[in-house]
Scaffold this motif. Structure first.
Motif: not given
Lengths: 174, 121
Positions: B39-40, B52-53, B55-57, B59-60, B63, B77, B79-82
């Protein structure tokens, strides 16, 4: 006669497609996710900046007040630009302001707050950016106005400016 | 001697197994992140992007896979957020039915045209 009809149909179809594509070119291409009216995930826990204690974000939200969550970082220049608005909001209004420090060096973030002032009631740390994704954020700075039902009523992507500041004030006064 | 041989064998099997599951997990992360839009840098997938977005994604997602979430659960999950936009392959619903249906309609229409031409000849 039949061939003419087909010809005119194809030409008008091409013209229609051309105009649709032309209109499409003028549209805003950057997508911003809609978070309004979504309830906050109540399982998000983060470390507090100064004590290092794990805290559930929901435990910090106050039921009788509006809550403002601001995602920021000391390395982010737009965060510096919006900081005076947050200081003003904290000084002038009864609003619960929670800061989430995003992918930052802890010493730098503490220095940022001691140099520019700390507008936050609580500052939490999201060292790898994962908790911000769970909030639905895409980067820094981002600000969420949350009502007493823990629902996001307004989301600001990017640094707060004068218009956003006035918008927040009008929502607080409602 | 037998004991040592069996210990060595267990160690080898264990190492091989963990290497295989690690490779499988990485393959899975790559597969999922290739279907996610950053999304960036909106022209890139999360797999390609170094924001950064993204890279975090990554990692998520790692997990979530470790926690035992399936590919579909991870998409749900996110789609609920974004919103639907986060995935490159949108699901079939009333908003995307035209998008999914158009190639099929064109295919059938083209096929009928060809059949007509051939039969006329």
């Amino acid at each position: 006669m039949k061939n003419n009809k087909i010809f005119y149909f194809i030409v008008s179809l091409i013209v229609a497609i051309f105009f649709v594509l032309l209109l499409g070119l003028k549209e805003e291409k950057n997508y911003s996710p809609q978070s309004e009216n979504k309830k906050l995930n109540n399982s998000i826990s983060l470390k507090e900046l100064y004590s290092g204690k794990n805290i559930f974000l929901n435990d910090l939200l106050l039921e009788n007040e509006l809550n403002l969550i601001n995602i920021w970082a000391s390395w982010c220049l737009p965060c510096k630009a919006e900081h005076p608005y947050l200081i003003n909001l904290n000084e002038r209004f009864d609003i619960n302001l929670i800061g989430i420090n995003y992918k930052d060096n802890l010493d730098n973030s503490k220095k940022f707050l001691s140099d520019l002032g700390n507008p936050y009631d609580e500052v939490l740390v999201d060292s790898d950016g994962i908790k911000s994704i769970e909030l639905g954020a895409i980067g820094v700075p981002e600000t969420y106005l949350i009502n007493n039902e823990y629902k996001i009523i307004k989301k600001f992507i990017g640094p707060l400016d004068q218009d956003d500041y006035e918008n927040i004030i009008s929502l607080i006064k409602k | 001697m037998k004991k040592i041989t069996s210990i060595v064998l267990i160690l080898i099997i264990n190492t091989l197994h963990s290497n295989i599951s690690f490779a499988d997990q990485n393959k899975n992360i790559d597969h999922i992140t290739k279907n996610l839009r950053c999304l960036i840098c909106q022209g890139q997938s999360v797999y390609d992007s170094q924001s950064d977005f993204a890279l975090s994604m990554k990692k998520l997602i790692q997990i979530k896979i470790k926690e035992g979430n399936t590919e579909d659960e991870i998409y749900k999950f996110l789609k609920e957020k974004y919103g639907e936009w986060i995935v490159y392959e949108p699901e079939v619903n009333k908003n995307t039915i035209f998008l999914w249906g158009l190639p099929l309609i064109l295919f059938i229409f083209g096929g009928l045209l060809i059949i007509r031409k051939v039969t006329i000849k």
